[in-house]
Design a protein around this motif. Structure first.
Motif, PDB file in Angstrom:
ATOM      1  N   ASP A 158      -0.154  12.890   1.418  1.00 11.34           N
ATOM      2  CA  ASP A 158      -0.908  11.863   2.112  1.00 11.34           C
ATOM      3  C   ASP A 158      -0.016  10.687   2.505  1.00 11.34           C
ATOM      4  O   ASP A 158      -0.089  10.178   3.617  1.00 11.34           O
ATOM      5  CB  ASP A 158      -2.035  11.381   1.185  1.00 11.34           C
ATOM      6  CG  ASP A 158      -3.093  10.623   1.960  1.00 11.34           C
ATOM      7  OD1 ASP A 158      -3.309  10.978   3.134  1.00 11.34           O
ATOM      8  OD2 ASP A 158      -3.688   9.701   1.394  1.00 11.34           O
ATOM      9  N   ARG A 166      -1.783  11.317   9.005  1.00 14.20           N
ATOM     10  CA  ARG A 166      -2.935  10.427   8.992  1.00 14.20           C
ATOM     11  C   ARG A 166      -2.646   9.187   9.813  1.00 14.20           C
ATOM     12  O   ARG A 166      -1.517   8.720   9.866  1.00 14.20           O
ATOM     13  CB  ARG A 166      -3.234   9.968   7.568  1.00 14.20           C
ATOM     14  CG  ARG A 166      -3.259  11.070   6.555  1.00 14.20           C
ATOM     15  CD  ARG A 166      -4.595  11.210   5.859  1.00 14.20           C
ATOM     16  NE  ARG A 166      -4.519  12.178   4.789  1.00 14.20           N
ATOM     17  CZ  ARG A 166      -4.504  13.488   4.968  1.00 14.20           C
ATOM     18  NH1 ARG A 166      -4.543  14.006   6.196  1.00 14.20           N
ATOM     19  NH2 ARG A 166      -4.431  14.320   3.958  1.00 14.20           N
ATOM     20  N   SER A 167      -3.680   8.674  10.410  1.00 16.93           N
ATOM     21  CA  SER A 167      -3.555   7.379  11.059  1.00 16.93           C
ATOM     22  C   SER A 167      -4.905   6.695  11.074  1.00 16.93           C
ATOM     23  O   SER A 167      -5.925   7.328  11.302  1.00 16.93           O
ATOM     24  CB  SER A 167      -3.026   7.527  12.482  1.00 16.93           C
ATOM     25  OG  SER A 167      -2.957   6.256  13.084  1.00 16.93           O
ATOM     26  N   ASP A 168      -4.899   5.406  10.808  1.00 20.92           N
ATOM     27  CA  ASP A 168      -6.131   4.622  10.896  1.00 20.92           C
ATOM     28  C   ASP A 168      -6.320   4.068  12.301  1.00 20.92           C
ATOM     29  O   ASP A 168      -7.308   3.421  12.590  1.00 20.92           O
ATOM     30  CB  ASP A 168      -6.087   3.440   9.912  1.00 20.92           C
ATOM     31  CG  ASP A 168      -6.104   3.935   8.481  1.00 20.92           C
ATOM     32  OD1 ASP A 168      -6.677   5.010   8.243  1.00 20.92           O
ATOM     33  OD2 ASP A 168      -5.524   3.252   7.612  1.00 20.92           O
ATOM     34  N   HIS A 169      -5.339   4.277  13.164  1.00 16.80           N
ATOM     35  CA  HIS A 169      -5.414   3.662  14.477  1.00 16.80           C
ATOM     36  C   HIS A 169      -6.241   4.532  15.430  1.00 16.80           C
ATOM     37  O   HIS A 169      -5.961   5.713  15.585  1.00 16.80           O
ATOM     38  CB  HIS A 169      -4.009   3.461  15.040  1.00 16.80           C
ATOM     39  CG  HIS A 169      -3.965   2.445  16.134  1.00 16.80           C
ATOM     40  ND1 HIS A 169      -4.279   2.753  17.434  1.00 16.80           N
ATOM     41  CD2 HIS A 169      -3.686   1.117  16.112  1.00 16.80           C
ATOM     42  CE1 HIS A 169      -4.172   1.653  18.171  1.00 16.80           C
ATOM     43  NE2 HIS A 169      -3.818   0.648  17.386  1.00 16.80           N
ATOM     44  N   ASP A 220       2.396   6.751  12.791  1.00 19.30           N
ATOM     45  CA  ASP A 220       1.146   6.142  12.353  1.00 19.30           C
ATOM     46  C   ASP A 220       1.097   4.699  12.848  1.00 19.30           C
ATOM     47  O   ASP A 220       1.514   3.778  12.157  1.00 19.30           O
ATOM     48  CB  ASP A 220       1.074   6.199  10.816  1.00 19.30           C
ATOM     49  CG  ASP A 220      -0.196   5.528  10.298  1.00 19.30           C
ATOM     50  OD1 ASP A 220      -1.118   5.261  11.089  1.00 19.30           O
ATOM     51  OD2 ASP A 220      -0.245   5.272   9.070  1.00 19.30           O
ATOM     52  N   GLN A 255      -5.780   8.441  16.420  1.00 24.43           N
ATOM     53  CA  GLN A 255      -6.794   9.378  15.927  1.00 24.43           C
ATOM     54  C   GLN A 255      -7.247  10.309  17.055  1.00 24.43           C
ATOM     55  O   GLN A 255      -7.369  11.514  16.861  1.00 24.43           O
ATOM     56  CB  GLN A 255      -7.981   8.619  15.337  1.00 24.43           C
ATOM     57  CG  GLN A 255      -7.659   8.039  13.960  1.00 24.43           C
ATOM     58  CD  GLN A 255      -8.758   7.117  13.432  1.00 24.43           C
ATOM     59  OE1 GLN A 255      -9.648   6.716  14.185  1.00 24.43           O
ATOM     60  NE2 GLN A 255      -8.684   6.785  12.154  1.00 24.43           N
ATOM     61  N   ARG A 261       0.127   1.091  13.422  1.00 28.81           N
ATOM     62  CA  ARG A 261      -0.676   0.146  12.638  1.00 28.81           C
ATOM     63  C   ARG A 261      -1.323  -0.881  13.556  1.00 28.81           C
ATOM     64  O   ARG A 261      -2.164  -1.655  13.121  1.00 28.81           O
ATOM     65  CB  ARG A 261       0.200  -0.564  11.607  1.00 28.81           C
ATOM     66  CG  ARG A 261       1.055   0.371  10.779  1.00 28.81           C
ATOM     67  CD  ARG A 261       0.247   1.317   9.916  1.00 28.81           C
ATOM     68  NE  ARG A 261      -0.422   0.611   8.840  1.00 28.81           N
ATOM     69  CZ  ARG A 261      -1.226   1.165   7.943  1.00 28.81           C
ATOM     70  NH1 ARG A 261      -1.465   2.480   8.027  1.00 28.81           N
ATOM     71  NH2 ARG A 261      -1.777   0.467   7.005  1.00 28.81           N
ATOM     72  N   ASP A 293       0.840  -1.195   0.000  1.00 27.35           N
ATOM     73  CA  ASP A 293       0.000   0.000   0.000  1.00 27.35           C
ATOM     74  C   ASP A 293       0.872   1.241   0.000  1.00 27.35           C
ATOM     75  O   ASP A 293       2.081   1.140  -0.102  1.00 27.35           O
ATOM     76  CB  ASP A 293      -0.980  -0.002   1.170  1.00 27.35           C
ATOM     77  CG  ASP A 293      -0.263  -0.042   2.497  1.00 27.35           C
ATOM     78  OD1 ASP A 293       0.977  -0.228   2.512  1.00 27.35           O
ATOM     79  OD2 ASP A 293      -0.928   0.100   3.519  1.00 27.35           O
TER      80      ASP A 293
END
Lengths: 234, 546
Positions: B158, B297-300, B521, B304, B523, A234
């Motif tokens: 990004d 950005r972070s999806d965690h 970030d 967040q 994971r 990704d």
């Protein structure tokens, strides 16, 4: 990015023969883990790694000698721990482990002064005492003469050139006599940091000891233990 | 007089896991030196074929020595691309060579570097590393440039990088030169300077590689990346538990890093009237931080929440600076700090530390010379110490550990171990997985609590540590820690490292912030992606050609 000191040192590749050239920190890490694998407490294993590193930095055969030492004490290190209330120091097995004795000496550094002597009974690989004794020599301002198995070495403060180490390194076992003198300065040690050749079989044997400290992996722990996914696309 | 913050305040995982890069971090320290000492730069070899496979050599030349990044570019099928340390193939592999490699060195490195852990390097090399492409950005950039277009700036911001490094091995690993071999060189004395140089040169190589591939594909139509946009590419890194135990295994080093940072904060807070130049520098770095958070950005979920807090904090700080004129105070920097302590989250407070340090190079930067450590000095145990004195040291430095109930499952839920498969540190669940009998000595709090209990069982405060350790060698490592943290008050993390709710990413974040990483970030709770050298100069911009 990773930490070389916690990561297990790599064993030789399976198809390797001859010598493998290892760094000091690999010697330290490998012997520390191998010592733990042979049954030493972690804090003692740290002393063993440190001692092995010192020995190779001073041109003696650390890894080889620790192979033989760990084989000797394997699984019963406490039987080789010296009883320091006796004179000479003696262990239950009749043979003293030089790492245990070195740590015990180092812990008693404050007791040592010029003019004193100390005797240890039958001791395995007395040269392993040298790194501990040079620290005592540094902190107490002493020169220490160690005699064992017909060999004799004159140990100065850390950072100085040590006299007679090679002869001492040839002694597998012997009663030890220490004599402490007021400081006489040696010559400065020429620092080396070059890789050290070790015969592959011996490195592999140490690696086998170290492997006893590793936990086998299953797919579940492989995933959760490191906590990562599997794809990097990704 | 402004006091240093206390270890009890600073050395908590929640706070350490909120650290941000500062000007004392090891990346900016390296670049300042290269600039100050007028290092030169050359690409000594560029042998990358039309298929993107081959090698290159990037060299920096200092006043006394040169260092070369030897780069190997590979053709890696997508299905083999893993940023786990368990991977066996990569898009690119690297070694930092001490000097300039000759043909024989290159032959040896060609045989070994692409194999990474399965190969051996020598004491002529300082680091071994590898990197994988960010698939979504790499192809976009090559395609755009090939067609004569600049890449999409939003996508660049990004992702932040074209390749992610995983391990950067140094300090004697896999046969590389020991730290002692280079530690007395001024440019290598500071922590991780060889690793930071490696990563900086990797970033340059990767940008050159992507432009090379675009030229191959697009021919005359291809363009280079516009210099302003080029700087927006950092280099990524993906780090898991392999790094986590470092802070526990190097207590003196940790102490020295924290002391440098805390001393810098103290010095700044003690400063009097703010000059317009300092105020401007502060405002500029605040703007940069706000910009950085926008692209962070972070999806965690955990991160967040922290990002929301941080964003609010920075805006509230901006509002405060614009409307309350804190710079008019007698000690304006201290006033700002005190405002921050009362008004910002922990994440925001630690961001403020970085911002406060930024305008004060004259009193901060020299502290980077104090961030290495003589770890030998702390190794030896003082066996003449009485058990009474040792017990008091435990009360003084480890009250947090004595208060914890390590019998409870949640306080002893985890154990650190080394995996047989990867020879790397891992974290296991004590009550669910086998292997706890092979635990690494990283349960610092519990081990000191066990030590305290056995001292108490001796019922003698006059006996010596030497006598105690002869009977209890299993406490030797804990005694060493206790005596070390007496001399080095910031050496120990004051949290339970085997608790069920412990977050390993806090350990990673702390260490990576000292490297100078940004855009943390996570994971998961135990691995993190970061960006390095974002907005930094490239070698050809900072350094004269050699």
């Amino acid at each position: 990015m990773t930490d070389p000191t916690i990561q297990a040192p790599a064993g030789p590749p399976p198809d390797a023969t001859g010598d493998i050239v290892v760094s000091f920190s690999e010697v330290d890490a490998m012997v520390r883990k191998a010592a733990r694998g042979a049954g030493y407490a972690w804090g003692m294993a740290e002393e063993a790694g440190r001692a092995a590193r010192w020995l190779v930095a001073h041109g003696t055969e650390g890894p080889t000698l620790f192979n033989d030492l760990l084989t000797l004490v394997d699984g019963r290190t406490e039987e080789f721990t010296p009883d320091v209330s006796r004179s000479p120091w003696m262990s239950a097995s009749g043979v003293i482990c030089p790492v245990s004795a070195g740590a015990a000496l180092s812990d008693r550094a404050a007791n040592f002064a010029a003019g004193s002597t100390l005797a240890l009974g039958e001791t395995a690989f007395p040269v392993v005492l040298a790194p501990f004794l040079t620290w005592i020599a540094s902190t107490r301002n002493l020169t220490i003469v160690i005699k064992a198995g017909g060999a004799s070495a004159k140990l100065h403060a850390a950072g100085q050139s040590q006299e007679g180490l090679e002869d001492l390194a040839r002694v597998d076992r012997g009663a030890v006599n220490l004599t402490l003198f007021a400081v006489s300065s040696g010559s400065m040690l020429e620092k080396s940091s070059r890789g050290v050749p070790v015969e592959v079989g011996r490195w592999r044997r140490l690696s086998d000891f170290a492997a006893r400290t590793y936990v086998p992996t299953n797919e579940q722990s492989r995933r959760s233990g490191a906590g990562a996914g599997t794809s990097d696309n990704d | 007089m402004v006091a240093l913050r206390s270890p009890a305040q600073v050395m908590r995982l929640q706070r350490m896991g909120s650290f941000h890069a500062t000007r004392l971090s090891f990346m900016p320290t390296l670049l300042r030196r290269l600039d100050r000492e007028q290092w030169r730069f050359s690409v000594g070899d560029w042998s990358i074929g039309d298929d993107g496979v081959g090698h290159a050599v990037y060299t920096v030349h200092g006043p006394e020595r040169s260092y070369s990044l030897v780069c190997f570019a590979h053709d890696l099928p997508d299905e083999q691309r893993s940023d786990r340390v368990i991977a066996t193939a990569w898009d690119a592999t690297f070694a930092l060579f001490d000097g300039v490699p000759d043909a024989r060195d290159m032959m040896r490195l060609t045989m070994n570097v692409p194999k990474q852990e399965a190969g051996r390097i020598s004491d002529r090399e300082l680091t071994l590393s590898r990197a994988n492409r960010s698939v979504r950005l790499f192809e976009h950039v090559v395609a755009s440039l090939a067609e004569g277009r600049q890449p999409d700036r939003d996508l660049v911001d990004d992702v932040g990088y074209l390749m992610r490094t995983t391990a950067v091995y140094g300090s004697g690993k896999f046969g590389a030169a020991d730290r002692v071999a280079v530690a007395d060189r001024p440019e290598m004395r500071g922590p991780f300077q060889a690793e930071m140089l490696t990563v900086w040169l990797i970033r340059a190589f990767v940008l050159d590689l992507v432009e090379h591939l675009a030229r191959i594909r697009g021919g005359d139509a291809a363009v280079a990346i516009e210099p302003g946009l080029r700087r927006r590419f950092g280099i990524g890194n993906s780090t898991g538990l392999g790094m986590a135990p470092f802070l526990m295994n190097h207590p003196v080093l940790l102490n020295n890093w924290i002391v440098a940072r805390e001393t810098a904060l103290q010095r700044v807070r003690e400063r009097g009237a703010a000059s317009p130049k300092q105020v401007k520098a502060f405002r500029d770095s605040l703007d940069l931080s706000i910009d950085n958070v926008r692209n962070w950005r972070s999806d965690h979920p955990l991160q967040q929440v922290k990002l929301v807090d941080l964003n609010a904090d920075l805006n509230s700080l901006l509002h405060h600076v614009e409307n309350d004129n804190p710079f008019a105070a007698l000690m304006p920097w201290d006033a700002l700090w005190q405002w921050g302590e009362s008004n910002l989250s922990v994440e925001g407070q630690e961001a403020l530390v970085s911002l406060l340090l930024e305008p004060h190079a004259d009193i901060v930067d020299s502290l980077s010379d104090t961030m290495d450590a003589d770890e030998d000095a702390a190794f030896h145990i003082d066996g003449s110490m009485t058990l009474g004195v040792l017990r008091n040291l435990i009360v003084k430095g480890y009250g947090w550990a004595l208060d914890a109930d390590f019998q409870s499952r949640e306080n002893s839920a985890r154990f650190w171990y080394v995996s047989e498969e990867k020879l790397e540190p891992r974290l296991g669940e004590r009550y669910e997985e086998p292997g706890a009998d092979l635990e690494q000595p990283l349960a610092t709090g519990r081990d000191v609590a066990l030590l305290a209990a056995d001292i108490d069982a001796w019922r003698s405060t006059d006996r010596t540590v030497a006598a105690f350790l002869l009977t209890h060698p299993e406490h030797r490592h804990a005694v060493r820690r206790v005596q070390t943290s007496d001399k080095y008050p910031f050496a120990e993390i004051r949290d339970n490292l085997i608790a069920a709710d412990m977050l390993p990413i806090d350990l990673l974040r702390c260490k990576l912030s000292f490297f100078g990483a940004t855009r943390f970030d996570p994971r998961s709770d135990r691995w993190v992606r970061i960006c390095m050298y974002l907005d930094a100069f490239f070698p050809h911009e900072l350094l004269e050609p050699a």
